[in-house]
Design an enzyme around this catalytic site. Sequence first.
Site, short mmCIF file in Angstrom:
data_model
loop_
_atom_site.label_atom_id
_atom_site.label_comp_id
_atom_site.label_asym_id
_atom_site.label_seq_id
_atom_site.Cartn_x
_atom_site.Cartn_y
_atom_site.Cartn_z
N ASP A 170 0.88 -1.16 0.00
CA ASP A 170 0.00 0.00 0.00
C ASP A 170 0.92 1.21 0.00
O ASP A 170 1.52 1.54 1.01
CB ASP A 170 -0.89 -0.03 1.26
CG ASP A 170 -1.68 1.27 1.45
OD1 ASP A 170 -1.65 2.14 0.55
OD2 ASP A 170 -2.32 1.41 2.51
N LYS A 210 2.93 11.75 -3.51
CA LYS A 210 1.92 11.06 -4.32
C LYS A 210 0.90 12.06 -4.87
O LYS A 210 0.22 11.80 -5.85
CB LYS A 210 1.24 10.01 -3.45
CG LYS A 210 0.31 9.06 -4.18
CD LYS A 210 -0.13 7.95 -3.24
CE LYS A 210 -1.36 7.23 -3.69
NZ LYS A 210 -1.80 6.24 -2.69
N GLU A 229 -7.05 0.72 -4.32
CA GLU A 229 -7.03 0.60 -2.86
C GLU A 229 -8.36 0.11 -2.28
O GLU A 229 -8.37 -0.81 -1.46
CB GLU A 229 -6.61 1.94 -2.24
CG GLU A 229 -5.12 2.23 -2.48
CD GLU A 229 -4.74 3.70 -2.34
OE1 GLU A 229 -5.57 4.49 -1.88
OE2 GLU A 229 -3.60 4.04 -2.70
N ASP A 245 -12.75 5.39 1.62
CA ASP A 245 -11.32 5.49 1.96
C ASP A 245 -10.88 6.95 1.97
O ASP A 245 -10.77 7.57 0.91
CB ASP A 245 -10.50 4.67 0.95
CG ASP A 245 -9.00 4.70 1.24
OD1 ASP A 245 -8.56 5.45 2.14
OD2 ASP A 245 -8.26 3.97 0.55
#
Length: 524
Positions: free
Chosen positions: A8, A70, A171, A193
Amino acid sequence: MSRVIGIDLGTTNSCVSIIDGGKPVVIPNTGGYKTSPSMFAISQDGKRLVGHLAKRQAITNAVNTVSSSKRLIGRRFDSPELKRAAEYFPYEIVRGENDDARIVISEKTFTCPEIAGIIVREMKRVAEEYLGEPVSECVITVPAYFNDTQRQCTKDAGRIAGLEVLRIINEPTAAALAYGLGREQEEKIAVYDLGGGTFDISILELGDGVVEVLATAGNTFLGGDDFDRRLAEYILHEFKDAEGVDLSGDLMAMQRIKDAAEKAKCDLSSLNTTEINLPFIANDADGARHLNLEVSRETLEGLVVDIVKGTLKSVEQCVNDAGLSPADVDHVVLVGGQTRMPMVQASVSEFFGQRPHKGVNPDEVVAMGAAIQGSVLASDDRDMLLLDVTPFSLGIATFDGHFAKLIDRNTTVPARKSHIFTTTRDDQSAVKIRVLQGDSNVATDNHLLGEFVLADIPQASKGVPEVEVAFDIDANGIVSVSARDLATGKEQSITVNATGTLSEEEIERIIRDNESYDLPTAGK
Ligand code: ADP
Ligand code: MG
């Protein structure tokens, strides 16, 4: 056979898992932590630091410490999202050769896939140390709402780290795999999420060994960082009101305030009020100044309520796209650290009319799902089938600037669609095609994946040549294009000018560059 690790690769924290005795196990780093900060730094004495070691020196070395990169990966330097990020990050961001965003620390320029690669390499090292053997294959997760460029960059990061990336998975889908492990009944679940930098919502149907994503939506530029930013701005403002001093130009003070804001935010998930104490935050003619401020949960909630409500718009769109109503969802799974905030939980509960499922660890479930998918791919396990979807429509720009959709968003991947192109002038030998991802009718509002030039078209009057171009989205969500001349059946040559990703030569150069660095251990 060496084992496949599941990674992850989070905006804020990264986590690595493997299957051990049939179950996913999260591997602690050397310091004993199950997640490592997704941070990279070059220290004042020139050492490269990753994870906790990078985080620990961030306050005193902010300009040479990369966090949340990211948020930049696969983005065009000129994009509005990038401009917003650049204002807030203490490190320098410059334009790269492919109009990508690159990061300069300690006078060295890094591409975003390279920074991500350094973090992936650290996760690989954590796994190898635990297993006592080398690891060569992995599954890496990405936000469901990542476009082709961001996915390609993540895949490149794996290669830079010396790993073969068997699959890029979403994810929320990974979270659903881990949640669904061992559950027999058929059910529809929503995975919400909210991490540090991205927000994703997916609706999935589980049952009989099939995990099928019905719809996905989200925002790759919204997360806990935005909550911190709101609170940091509030702290700055309160200090200015009380002391008449503006700290916004003071890099070290800003870094301390940002850290304190995040900590206060986390504390307010379990407390009603918290104290922020930053002694010696400023020094002027009147002497040292200290920042002392009490913040209540209510104040924090007031600062971020619109962000939380904003996520519900995506949730609503996703439920609609799945052809369901909120009451059709059997369980709601919360993922990501920011879902620990009571207001987030309350808003999601209210929307679905039920309390979220409590059985999974929001920090670890994504890596566990990646490990499950890794073992399925490695063992060619046919008992589990994963059907994911593409988050954006894929299409091409038309002559009048419109966007002609070829593959609609939420289509199951792999997907393929072909289209026949012809010429508009006599003896035209080449046709340029702009491939885009997005959902606006106006071509330029969508994300340009690349320009494809169909070359060597045989001489003929306009409208006569017929070239069939096939657009493929593979199981990773990565797009490829191929072309065939219908008259001859021959493959047509195609040149791709992808925007925002690295060329093969660049990747090889980065791999060579990084070979000489043996990174010190993260953790304690
Ligand atoms: P990512 O997927 O981006 O790596 P994580 O899932 O690790 O992110 O979540 C990180 C975010 O969660 C950060 O913004 C962090 O401040 C926030 N967070 C962690 N713990 C809490 C908490 N107890 N209350 C509120 N937010 C939290
Ligand atoms: Mg995450």
